[in-house]
Design an enzyme around this catalytic site. Structure first.
Site, short mmCIF file in Angstrom:
data_model
loop_
_atom_site.label_atom_id
_atom_site.label_comp_id
_atom_site.label_asym_id
_atom_site.label_seq_id
_atom_site.Cartn_x
_atom_site.Cartn_y
_atom_site.Cartn_z
N SER A 281 -9.61 1.41 2.87
CA SER A 281 -8.90 2.35 1.94
C SER A 281 -7.76 1.64 1.38
O SER A 281 -7.26 1.95 0.36
CB SER A 281 -8.18 3.38 2.95
OG SER A 281 -7.46 2.69 3.87
N LYS B 214 0.86 -1.21 -0.06
CA LYS B 214 0.15 -0.03 0.05
C LYS B 214 0.98 1.33 -0.14
O LYS B 214 2.06 1.20 0.59
CB LYS B 214 -0.84 0.01 1.31
CG LYS B 214 -1.88 0.99 1.28
CD LYS B 214 -2.91 0.83 2.59
CE LYS B 214 -3.97 1.91 2.67
NZ LYS B 214 -4.85 1.76 3.79
N SER C 5 -9.77 -0.71 6.93
CA SER C 5 -9.02 -0.42 5.98
C SER C 5 -8.43 -1.72 5.17
O SER C 5 -8.01 -1.79 4.03
CB SER C 5 -8.23 0.65 5.75
OG SER C 5 -8.98 1.73 5.93
#
Lengths: 484, 483
Positions: free
Chosen positions: A155, A80, A179
């Protein structure tokens, strides 16, 4: 070679060890697939093929020399884009950090490099991890590989989509209020949010420091466990990291489900939950019963306060954590300024997206003189209440079974008009962050549109073993619920 | 509101000042508060920093345990209570020298609460609190090139010591600062070098009519870093506030900056544009736990403090309190005095030479370049009347520069006093012959003429004429009818 990318880490590693394949070949297979697929999916923000291939070659050489290599050696993965990397940009999917390259590797990146992982690149996300659909990325949309007209969740949407579309064997995400777990649920993969303090946050660009936790996403619970053990452990660079013992991966899967007592919180199945999600999780409970476990219905009081408390605490911390992005030292700086004050205002006004600004405003307000007690202080009290409510359940139960999200993946723009509606989607995941507990998201079904449904297994602090063992046992049954 | 005529005619002496202090002290730890970077002063810009102290994204603070130990020791030396479970808070504000846009400080649960310090004359000054925090960087304005930032100082550990508004004069403030500085130096938590900004002071000052119990509106003067400036700034601000009140206006609560070169203070910002710092507990840091047993251990391990030395000097050596205060302004002076006092019994002379000559030669530094036995020998020579003070000063200067023994210097440079009465008489006669006015003055009752004579004697002998004998010579010569 192409089918290699559909395999689990475990299978790929076995083939590497048998020298049936090389790491270079495996890496090339992923790179080719990314080339073909990612223009549609949009999971990657940055891809570094040459470095990945160089690293793969190095590991192949080591293997040829007969060096003993770990379970992640030579397996391609991705991160990420809020996890700092020395040799790749780290943008948090924000204009504010477009092109920013950190001068150091995050602790997890150091550990992965030490484990000879192949890092392919960096993955899309909601800007600064604020959001639940990855629509808040400054750079691009990420599509749900199961249904391209729908969001992958967020996210860590890029992290889930990359695994679901076979563009990485596994990925790392971060989970502040769901997330990792929610995008795993939306994309039909496995995601683990470990206990707060398990994995060093050093080098994770903070959203809300007291809630953030890095977590792995992969195809199976077994794979997730392997990655989890590789990146866990005490880090002297992170004061909030724990010295709790980290076991071998196999030990985390050795729990006996037949003796487990599973809590099913009634309040998690009330208003707002889609029928298929409810049905799928209840079906999963039946599966656990069939494995010998006992299901106990429980109450989780004060749950309705968890969501507002979460948005106050996380936004308050974010307002302070994101204050450093001021255009002075690094990152975006406006062209239009004539004083330090306008430099700040213009830079932050232009560099942050709407959702980030919304949270900064909310958090600043909550911490302001005269409001602190009513908002921030009260939210801290709720936090204590939620923690004790969970502890109460764990006095009699081994883990809690719940949905990950009240819905399956929705279409792009579904919540544009009302951000609060999107916040409501976090209702089952945020209490886990507030209490600092581990939560595992495992696919347990598909709705009538064929969209994946995740169940959440919530464990006691530092007892990832119970939820990983249970999740693994469930996977073995292959009893996935399907809407008819 | 208009003031009445009677009030208008009131004088400066009708007012009193009320002061409280906030003192910031850089702790002398080798590394910074949250990272391993060095804290050396004077390193080239941006050579002592890392992602943590530069506040780079993803970096996390790890508290330096030495900082806690130093701060707690300071708290104990100031008779404060140590907080068993302290907390670090973020103080949020934007400024280019603050790379995280917040300063890690302590708001509600500081390291220590509620102490005091006794100043010269015995007055007790209350200490409200003592907390730890990180220093900010330095902005360097480079003319047309704009502003540069040196992050070296970011994360240098500080303690802030907040006093009660117990001061009523600039002298009390000065005395407190001297004692505070000495105390922190005695317990070795900081060298407190004021010229390097390692010991700096914010002064809160208000005025009121004597006898009033209500406090007036206060102003704050920031970052004063020399005793002389502090005294001047206080006197100036007192006068300014009295003048404002006398003119019938109200004091504005504001922060003022002292401009030492102009000898004036200027308003920086008023209360209206004061920051809302939005303090909240720093989620990256754990509570600071200090157990009662550790506190006890630290209390027992405290070295002798300035007040302990003062008591000892007064009781054991019979030194006057004011002199004793001066002997503890630095640890090296106090310990050196103690060492010399084992070698000579001329305690008063020793103290006198220490606070005048030795401290002059030290020039604010902590090193004493003369061995204790040599200084005691010199003091004995003075005290025994073997040499006078001005010769002693000359000898001491040379001892300081060369490390030679006092007797060697005296012998080598022939500095023994002239004690031969015949020689002195001869010199005295020739002086009075050349300057008959001295005799005439003296005989007409101007006894200060003796001083003029002594000056001439010293000049003629290079300062070596024995003063007692010289005086005797004078009196003999002027009463001698032959002259």
């Amino acid at each position: 070679m192409k089918t290699l990318i559909y395999e689990t880490i475990k299978k790929q590693q076995a083939m590497l060890m048998q020298k049936e394949i090389s790491s270079v070949a495996l890496t090339e297979a992923y790179l080719t697939h990314i080339q073909e697929t990612d223009s549609e999916i949009g999971a990657y923000l940055h891809l570094d093929a040459p470095s990945a291939l160089r690293a793969a070659q190095k590991i192949d050489d080591q293997r040829m020399r007969g060096e003993s290599l770990g379970p992640l050696a030579g397996i391609p993965m991705a991160l990420k884009d809020n996890i700092c990397t020395l040799d790749m940009p780290t943008t948090c999917a924000s204009k504010m950090l477009d092109g920013y390259q950190p001068p150091y590797d995050a602790k997890v990146v150091q550990l992965l490099k030490g484990a000879n992982a192949i890092i392919l690149g960096k993955l899309n996300m909601d800007e600064f991890a604020m959001g639940a659909s990855t629509e808040n990325s400054y750079f691009k949309k990420t599509r749900n590989p199961i249904a391209p007209d729908r969001v992958p969740g967020g996210s860590s949407g890029g992290s889930a989509a990359a695994v679901a579309s076979h563009q990485a064997a596994y990925t790392l995400g971060s989970d502040t209020g769901g997330s990792v777990r929610q995008p795993a649920s939306f994309c039909g993969v496995v995601g683990l949010k470990p206990t707060y303090g398990r994995i060093s946050r050093s080098g994770l660009i903070a959203f809300a420091s007291s809630l953030d936790q890095i977590g792995p996403l992969a195809k199976t619970v077994e794979d997730v466990t392997e990655v989890f053990t590789a990146i866990s452990g005490y880090d002297p660079m992170d004061s909030t990291s724990s010295k709790a013992e980290v076991m071998r991966a196999a030990d985390y899967l050795s729990g006996d489900v037949s003796k487990m007592k599973i809590a099913l919180p009634k309040s998690f199945f009330g208003e707002g939950i889609e029928a298929s999600v409810k049905a799928a999780v209840h079906h999963a409970a039946k599966v656990f019963e069939s494995l010998g476990a006992t299901i106990i219905e429980v109450d989780l009081p004060n749950l309705d306060a968890a969501l507002p408390a979460y948005y106050l605490l996380s936004s308050a911390e974010a307002s302070s954590n994101l204050a450093r992005f001021d255009g002075v030292q690094y990152g975006y700086r406006t062209d239009a300024f004539d004083s330090i004050e306008t430099l700040y205002k213009q830079t932050r006004g232009e560099g942050f997206g709407r959702e980030v600004k919304r949270r900064i405003l909310l958090g600043t307000y909550a911490l302001s003189s005269g409001y602190y007690d009513a908002y921030y202080q009260k939210a801290l009290k709720v936090r204590t209440l939620i923690q004790s409510a969970f502890n109460k359940i764990f006095e009699t139960c081994d883990f809690i079974l719940s949905p990950v999200a009240p819905t399956t993946a929705y279409t792009f723009g579904a919540h544009d008009k009302s951000p609060v509606e999107m916040y409501l989607g976090d209702v089952y995941t945020v209490p886990v962050n507030i209490a600092g507990l581990p939560g595992l998201s495992v696919n347990c079904g598909y709705d009538e549109k064929g969209l994946p449904i995740g169940m959440q297994l919530i464990g006691q602090a530092f007892d990832e073993k119970t939820i990983l063992s249970a999740g693994h046992a469930f996977e073995q049954t292959k009893q996935i619920w399907r809407a008819v | 509101m208009k003031t009445s005529k009677q009030e208008k005619s009131s004088k400066m002496s009708d007012y009193e000042m009320v002061l409280g202090l906030e003192v910031h002290v850089e702790l002398g730890t080798k590394s910074k508060i949250f990272c391993g970077c060095a804290t050396l002063i004077g390193a080239p810009p941006n050579t002592q920093c890392c992602p943590v102290c530069m506040g780079l994204p993803g970096s996390l603070p790890v508290l330096n345990e030495k900082v806690v130990a130093f701060a707690a020791r300071a708290g104990l030396a100031l008779h404060a209570e140590i907080t068993p479970l302290g907390r670090q808070d973020r103080k949020n504000y934007f400024y280019p020298d603050l790379p995280k846009a917040y300063q890690v400080s302590q708001s509600e649960l500081p390291i220590a609460l509620g102490g005091y310090l006794v100043i010269e004359g015995g007055k007790k000054i209350g200490i409200t609190r003592l907390h730890i925090e990180e220093d900010a960087g330095k902005l360097i304005h480079e003319g047309d090139e704009g502003t540069c930032i040196d992050y070296n100082r970011c994360g240098v550990p500080l303690i802030e010591i907040v006093s009660e508004p117990d001061f009523r004069s600039a002298d009390e403030v000065k005395s407190y600062l001297q004692k505070l500085r000495a105390t922190l130096m005695f317990i070795e938590v900081s060298e407190c070098k004021m010229n390097e900004g390692a010991f700096r002071c914010d002064v809160n000052l208000s005025v009121r009519k004597k006898g009033d119990t209500k406090l007036g509106t206060r102003t704050e003067m920031k970052n004063l870093n020399s005793f002389a400036f502090i005294v001047k700034a206080i006197e100036h601000e007192f006068n300014r506030q009295v003048a404002v009140i006398e003119s019938g206006e109200a004091i504005v609560q504001e922060t003022r900056r002292w401009d030492a070169s102009k000898g004036m203070s200027f308003a920086m910002r008023s209360k209206e544009d004061a920051h809302d710092y939005r303090y909240f507990p720093d989620p990256d840091l754990m509570p600071i736990a200090i157990s009662a047993s550790l506190t006890d251990e630290m209390r027992k391990a405290l070295p002798l403090l300035p007040d302990d030395y003062i008591q000892k000097f007064i009781q054991k050596y019979g030194i006057k309190p004011a002199l004793a205060e001066q002997l503890v302004t630095s640890k090296s002076i106090a310990m050196y005095y103690e060492a010399c006092a084992q070698l000579t019994t001329a305690y008063e002379s020793l103290a006198g030479i220490m606070v005048t000559e030795v401290m002059r030669l030290m020039g604010g530094e902590e090193t004493i370049l003369v061995a204790a036995e040599d200084l005691s020998d010199l003091v004995d020579l003075v005290d025994g009347g073997k040499i006078n003070l001005s010769i002693a000063k000359r000898v001491l200067n040379e001892m300081w520069d060369t490390g030679k023994k006092p007797l060697k210097i005296i012998e080598h440079e022939d500095l023994w006093p002239v004690v031969d009465l015949d020689v002195l008489t001869e010199i005295g006669e020739s002086i009075l012959k050349k300057m008959p006015q001295i005799k005439a003055d003296y005989l007409s009752g101007k006894h200060q003429a003796l001083g003029a004579f002594m000056g001439q004697m010293m000049r003629a002998t290079g300062g070596k004429a024995d003063p007692v004998l010289s005086e005797k010579v004078f009196l003999t010569v002027i009463t001698d009818k032959d002259h």
